[in-house]
Scaffold this active site. Structure first.
Site, PDB file in Angstrom:
ATOM      1  N   ARG A  90       0.858  -1.189   0.000  1.00 43.26           N
ATOM      2  CA  ARG A  90       0.000   0.000   0.000  1.00 43.26           C
ATOM      3  C   ARG A  90       0.894   1.238   0.000  1.00 43.26           C
ATOM      4  NH1 ARG A  90      -2.425   3.047   4.694  1.00 43.26           N
ATOM      5  NH2 ARG A  90      -3.865   4.470   3.677  1.00 43.26           N
ATOM      6  N   HIS A 134      -2.746  11.092   0.826  1.00 43.59           N
ATOM      7  CA  HIS A 134      -2.164  10.849   2.149  1.00 43.59           C
ATOM      8  C   HIS A 134      -1.549  12.169   2.602  1.00 43.59           C
ATOM      9  CE1 HIS A 134      -0.754   7.448   4.945  1.00 43.59           C
ATOM     10  NE2 HIS A 134      -0.337   8.556   5.515  1.00 43.59           N
ATOM     11  N   GLU A 179      -7.231   8.831   6.319  1.00 47.70           N
ATOM     12  CA  GLU A 179      -7.462   9.492   7.599  1.00 47.70           C
ATOM     13  C   GLU A 179      -7.911  10.946   7.458  1.00 47.70           C
ATOM     14  OE1 GLU A 179      -3.991   8.968  10.051  1.00 47.70           O
ATOM     15  OE2 GLU A 179      -4.020   6.784   9.869  1.00 47.70           O
ATOM     16  N   ASN A 305      -7.231   2.170   9.935  1.00 44.96           N
ATOM     17  CA  ASN A 305      -5.901   2.304  10.530  1.00 44.96           C
ATOM     18  C   ASN A 305      -6.075   2.275  12.037  1.00 44.96           C
ATOM     19  OD1 ASN A 305      -5.125   2.648   7.905  1.00 44.96           O
ATOM     20  ND2 ASN A 305      -4.594   4.806   8.098  1.00 44.96           N
ATOM     21  N   TYR A 307      -4.214   1.795  15.837  1.00 40.36           N
ATOM     22  CA  TYR A 307      -2.982   1.766  16.632  1.00 40.36           C
ATOM     23  C   TYR A 307      -3.244   1.496  18.102  1.00 40.36           C
ATOM     24  CZ  TYR A 307      -0.612   3.326  12.502  1.00 40.36           C
ATOM     25  OH  TYR A 307      -0.097   3.361  11.227  1.00 40.36           O
ATOM     26  N   GLU A 359      -3.528  -0.022   8.175  1.00 45.44           N
ATOM     27  CA  GLU A 359      -2.325   0.338   8.931  1.00 45.44           C
ATOM     28  C   GLU A 359      -2.432  -0.238  10.329  1.00 45.44           C
ATOM     29  OE1 GLU A 359      -1.289   4.499   9.248  1.00 45.44           O
ATOM     30  OE2 GLU A 359      -1.681   4.831   7.119  1.00 45.44           O
TER      31      GLU A 359
HETATM   32  O1  IFM Z   1       2.699   7.597  10.058  1.00 47.21           O
HETATM   33  C1  IFM Z   1       1.332   7.670  10.205  1.00 47.21           C
HETATM   34  C2  IFM Z   1       0.619   7.492   8.881  1.00 47.21           C
HETATM   35  O2  IFM Z   1       1.046   8.412   7.934  1.00 47.21           O
HETATM   36  C3  IFM Z   1      -0.865   7.652   9.061  1.00 47.21           C
HETATM   37  N1  IFM Z   1      -1.369   6.829  10.122  1.00 47.21           N
HETATM   38  C4  IFM Z   1      -0.670   6.851  11.379  1.00 47.21           C
HETATM   39  C5  IFM Z   1       0.807   6.621  11.154  1.00 47.21           C
HETATM   40  C6  IFM Z   1       1.558   6.631  12.508  1.00 47.21           C
HETATM   41  O3  IFM Z   1       1.368   7.837  13.166  1.00 47.21           O
END
Ligand code: IFM
Length: 458
Positions: A90, A134, A179, A305, A307, A359
């Site tokens: 990606r 992006h 995002e 995405n 985290y 992500e």
């Molecule tokens: O690095 C970023 C990415 O560009 C977008 N999502 C979160 C990642 C980590 O912060």
């Protein structure tokens, strides 16, 4: 790529799960974070090129001028992706590289660069997953209002059509935005990201324009009858009240509204959540008649995405650093269960045809060992438990299509500069030497095992 050390860690939890034969294993990057070559071959400046020039906005005072020098080193990088054994890659296209002022002439040299990437991936047996935006909006468009202006919506649709016509039968998928919450909130309300503006009403209007541009771009690309599937990528995090108090629970609902429902409801239900509209009050976006129908067009996939989860306290007193919870180098909690919870909830509440984790990964302090290797056990464990969390979601019926590690290699982590390292491949920025970390070797072994299982199943 270096050979697997005898003691290479595997992904034991993830390996015990069942994944469908067509499940896509991938790694991810974005243009501004890796390419460098900020003014090469006719590229125009982006809002991030300009933003980085302001003193004090990037933790280490750096910028994306060179980044990972991927623009020059793309062949070696594609070989590295191939050696990881993944199914897909990606990446994003830099809008100002292919259309320097966002309007007017296209830059053939920039387009040819992405021809090389797409064809190079296909030649190596890797499926290209392309993202249009992006975050690197052409600065020339920012100068005339950026995402706050409705005209940028039209420019984005032109950009989407141009890219789709050029690559849309060679790439597997095209995502409109990555995002949009980050562009709107961090770029226009808190101002810690480009273009660095601090205006709540503007941020709300930007989020609306991003969504309208998404819907219009999807419809325009759909009309081209491409092979690529079409969708959008959101950053979502489940919100959990820090305590059981009514105030914390109410705040968690509102915060969930601002991040998740603000994007999911218009995309899948055709309306903005009323509690967030009420909270915005005068700052609520101006919505033209018909806009909500433009936004709610069918998409083929939704990228998530993920985290971490977010702990919410009404008085803002929750402090992750003092919580005793396990944190990454970003001070984000390691909480794989949140990924399962999120995916299951999205599946139950919205008619999402197919979901990808586009992500997932962690920044950790990664010293290079005396043996020249990076023994990133924390990241390896992070990947293991989060892939397993996706396996749990699959078991609960969520139509998951794939999982993409963020990131292929250490890169420019926006306002954190080069201080935070998300890569499964280490980058020595002084020499541009790439060294696969133990997590890369573990991910590769895991993916190869998945492929062997797939072949055995027929
Ligand atoms: O690095 C970023 C990415 O560009 C977008 N999502 C979160 C990642 C980590 O912060």
């Amino acid at each position: 790529m270096t050979s697997t050390p005898a003691s290479a860690p595997a992904l034991p939890t993830a390996s015990a799960m069942d994944f469908p034969a067509d499940f896509v294993w991938a790694v991810a990057t974005s243009a501004f974070q890796i390419e460098g070559a900020h003014d090469a071959d006719g590229k125009g400046p982006s809002v991030w090129d300009r933003f980085c020039r302001q003193p004090g906005v990037i933790a280490d005072g750096s910028n994306g001028d060179t980044a990972c020098d991927h623009y020059q080193r793309w062949e070696q990088d594609l070989d590295m992706i191939r050696d990881l054994g993944v199914d897909a890659y990606r990446f994003s296209v830099s809008w100002p590289r292919v259309r320097p002022s966002g309007d007017g002439d296209w830059n053939e040299a920039g387009l040819a660069f992405y021809d090389q990437i797409v064809d190079g991936l296909i030649a190596r047996g890797i499926k290209p997953y392309l993202t249009l935006n992006h975050w690197d909006l052409p600065q020339a468009l920012q100068d005339i209002g950026g995402w706050g202006s409705r005209a940028t919506v039209d420019r984005f649709v032109e950009y989407a059509i141009g890219i789709a016509k050029r690559y849309g039968d060679r790439v597997v998928s095209i995502a409109t935005h990555n995002e949009p919450w980050v562009v709107a909130q961090l770029g226009h309300e808190t101002g810690i990201f480009a273009p660095g503006l601090k205006d709540r009403a503007l941020a709300a209007q930007v989020s609306h324009h991003l969504l309208v541009s998404h819907g219009l771009a999807i419809s325009a690309m759909r009309a081209l009858k491409l092979k690529a599937s079409l969708g959008i990528v959101l950053n979502l995090a489940p919100m959990y009240p820090a305590t059981d108090s009514e105030a914390d629970r109410a705040k968690a609902v509102l915060e969930d509204g601002k991040l998740r429902r603000w994007y999911m409801d218009p995309l899948f239900k055709g309306s903005y959540p009323q509690d967030v509209i009420d909270d915005l009050g005068e700052a609520a976006p101006r919505v033209q008649p018909g806009d909500m129908d433009l936004i709610r067009v069918p998409i083929d996939f939704l990228g998530i995405n993920y985290y971490s989860r977010v702990m919410v306290s009404a008085d803002g007193s929750f402090d992750a650093k003092k919580s005793g919870l396990e944190l990454t180098d970003m001070d984000w909690e390691v909480y794989p269960q949140g990924l399962t919870d999120l995916l299951v909830r999205l599946h139950r509440e919205y008619p999402v045809p197919r979901l990808y984790v586009t992500e997932n990964g962690g920044a950790f302090k990664d010293p290079v060992g005396a043996d020249g290797r990076v023994h990133d056990e924390d990241r390896t464990r992070y990947l293991d438990t989060h892939i397993a969390a996706v396996g749990d979601a699959l078991r609960q019926g969520v139509p998951m299509g794939g999982y993409m590690v963020w990131s292929l290699m250490d890169n420019f982590e926006w306002a954190s500069g080069y201080v935070k390292r998300f890569g499964i491949v280490h980058v020595d920025y002084a020499t541009q030497r790439r060294t696969p970390k133990d997590s890369a070797l573990a991910y590769r072994d895991f993916v190869l095992r998945q492929r062997a299982l797939r072949q055995r199943r027929g």
